[in-house]
Motif scaffolding. Structure first.
Motif, mmCIF file in Angstrom:
data_model
loop_
_atom_site.group_PDB
_atom_site.id
_atom_site.type_symbol
_atom_site.label_atom_id
_atom_site.label_comp_id
_atom_site.label_asym_id
_atom_site.label_seq_id
_atom_site.Cartn_x
_atom_site.Cartn_y
_atom_site.Cartn_z
ATOM 1 N N GLN A 83 29.602 44.115 45.012
ATOM 2 C CA GLN A 83 29.867 44.853 43.778
ATOM 3 C C GLN A 83 31.365 45.028 43.558
ATOM 4 N N ARG A 84 32.080 45.345 44.617
ATOM 5 C CA ARG A 84 33.532 45.521 44.481
ATOM 6 C C ARG A 84 34.221 44.203 44.119
ATOM 7 N N GLN A 85 33.733 43.101 44.679
ATOM 8 C CA GLN A 85 34.302 41.797 44.335
ATOM 9 C C GLN A 85 34.023 41.457 42.876
ATOM 10 N N ALA A 86 32.842 41.827 42.396
ATOM 11 C CA ALA A 86 32.505 41.579 40.988
ATOM 12 C C ALA A 86 33.428 42.364 40.062
ATOM 13 N N ILE A 87 33.763 43.583 40.440
ATOM 14 C CA ILE A 87 34.681 44.388 39.625
ATOM 15 C C ILE A 87 36.063 43.738 39.595
ATOM 16 N N ALA A 88 36.548 43.318 40.761
ATOM 17 C CA ALA A 88 37.865 42.681 40.828
ATOM 18 C C ALA A 88 37.897 41.398 39.999
ATOM 19 N N HIS A 89 36.825 40.619 40.061
ATOM 20 C CA HIS A 89 36.761 39.380 39.280
ATOM 21 C C HIS A 89 36.769 39.682 37.785
ATOM 22 N N THR A 90 36.006 40.678 37.373
ATOM 23 C CA THR A 90 35.957 41.046 35.955
ATOM 24 C C THR A 90 37.332 41.460 35.450
ATOM 25 N N VAL A 91 38.034 42.245 36.249
ATOM 26 C CA VAL A 91 39.385 42.682 35.873
ATOM 27 C C VAL A 91 40.320 41.487 35.738
ATOM 28 N N ALA A 92 40.244 40.557 36.685
ATOM 29 C CA ALA A 92 41.117 39.383 36.645
ATOM 30 C C ALA A 92 40.830 38.514 35.424
ATOM 31 N N VAL A 93 39.560 38.401 35.054
ATOM 32 C CA VAL A 93 39.190 37.579 33.899
ATOM 33 C C VAL A 93 39.646 38.227 32.594
ATOM 34 N N LEU A 94 39.448 39.527 32.459
ATOM 35 C CA LEU A 94 39.730 40.203 31.194
ATOM 36 C C LEU A 94 41.213 40.510 30.995
ATOM 37 N N LEU A 95 41.923 40.841 32.068
ATOM 38 C CA LEU A 95 43.331 41.206 31.942
ATOM 39 C C LEU A 95 44.274 40.107 32.411
ATOM 40 N N GLY A 96 43.724 39.090 33.051
ATOM 41 C CA GLY A 96 44.581 38.084 33.651
ATOM 42 C C GLY A 96 45.154 38.596 34.962
ATOM 43 N N THR A 97 45.729 37.717 35.732
ATOM 44 C CA THR A 97 46.332 38.110 37.002
ATOM 45 C C THR A 97 47.543 37.228 37.286
ATOM 46 N N LYS A 98 48.551 37.813 37.901
ATOM 47 C CA LYS A 98 49.738 37.051 38.273
ATOM 48 C C LYS A 98 49.583 36.368 39.624
ATOM 49 N N LYS A 99 48.419 36.500 40.209
ATOM 50 C CA LYS A 99 48.163 35.811 41.470
ATOM 51 C C LYS A 99 48.201 34.305 41.266
ATOM 52 N N ASP A 100 48.718 33.596 42.271
ATOM 53 C CA ASP A 100 48.654 32.140 42.299
ATOM 54 C C ASP A 100 48.355 31.728 43.733
ATOM 55 N N VAL A 101 48.222 30.445 43.953
ATOM 56 C CA VAL A 101 47.846 29.975 45.283
ATOM 57 C C VAL A 101 48.869 30.373 46.336
ATOM 58 N N ASP A 102 50.130 30.557 45.932
ATOM 59 C CA ASP A 102 51.170 30.931 46.886
ATOM 60 C C ASP A 102 51.568 32.400 46.766
#
Length: 239
Positions: A160-179
């Motif tokens: 459930q917590r992973q689903a929340i994090a994924h939803t946030v990343a999809v809707l707001l975008g994320t500055k995370k990259d592979v590095d």
């Protein structure tokens, strides 16, 4: 002489629908490899179940509408079709995090050991000073407060917590990259209070949007818990 053609096709369709879940699951699992913030296996299974259930709802709506047409012609068929569609929409909507939890802004900071904190919940150690400064300047955090013991048990589920994090990343975008693993959206629980803290470095820094995104995250069927339905759970939840 009775004609069983329609029944035959109905049975054939039902047998095919059983394969839809596995096909959808396999597709999402293949796509998961390229996701910066993965859905998680629980979320994928929930999506696959939803796809299967939607097909059954469509089939049931068509069947009931056909029966209504045979019994009451077009007026009855139209009324029943509208009612069936409304029922299907309500049935498929499901619960969201906003239904079972409160979501409030939280303080994002680092302790003296370089551990990323959301209020008093520790997340991960960030060694580079420049990275810590950037996270504090551009990151956002919220606290997810369960409304009852059932909600607390639900949001403590890792899927459930992973689903929340994924939803946030999809809707707001994320500055995370592979590095840049330091920018990975994460959700961690406070074992003492039952609250869950969430941290992210979004593309657009907007607290209101983050709160709304968390509230819209779906409650996974596999994570749903009902301890208050049991006597032991009710006793444990007493103040």
């Amino acid at each position: 002489k009775p004609d069983f053609t329609a029944v035959t096709f109905l049975a054939l369709a039902a047998s095919q629908f059983r394969e839809i879940r596995s096909i959808e699951r396999k597709t999402l699992e293949n796509l998961e490899e390229n996701e910066l913030v993965g859905r998680g296996s629980d979320y994928i299974e929930g999506i696959a179940r939803t796809f299967e259930a939607r097909n059954y709802l469509v089939m049931a709506t068509a069947l009931l509408t056909s029966i209504a047409h045979e019994l009451g012609k077009w007026p009855a068929a139209l009324v029943l079709a509208v009612l069936a569609i409304l029922f299907a929409r309500a049935f498929m909507a499901g619960e969201t995090i906003g239904d079972i939890c409160e979501v409030v802004p939280a303080r994002l900071w680092f302790n003296k050991d370089g551990v990323l904190m959301v209020e008093d919940i520790g997340f991960v150690n960030i060694g580079l000073r420049e990275m810590r400064e950037k996270i504090v300047a551009e990151g956002l955090a919220v606290l997810i407060r369960p409304k009852n013991a059932d909600a607390r048990a639900t949001i403590h589920d890792l899927g459930q917590r992973q689903a929340i994090a994924h939803t946030v990343a999809v809707l707001l975008g994320t500055k995370k990259d592979v590095d840049l693993p330091e920018y990975t959206p994460m959700a961690r629980k406070n074992p003492d209070t039952g609250e869950v803290g969430l941290y992210t470095v979004p593309v657009e820094k907007d607290m209101e949007a983050l709160i709304l995104a968390v509230k819209r995250a779906p409650v996974l069927e596999s994570a749903r818990s009902r301890p208050l339905k049991t006597e032991a759970g009710r006793l444990a939840a007493r103040p």
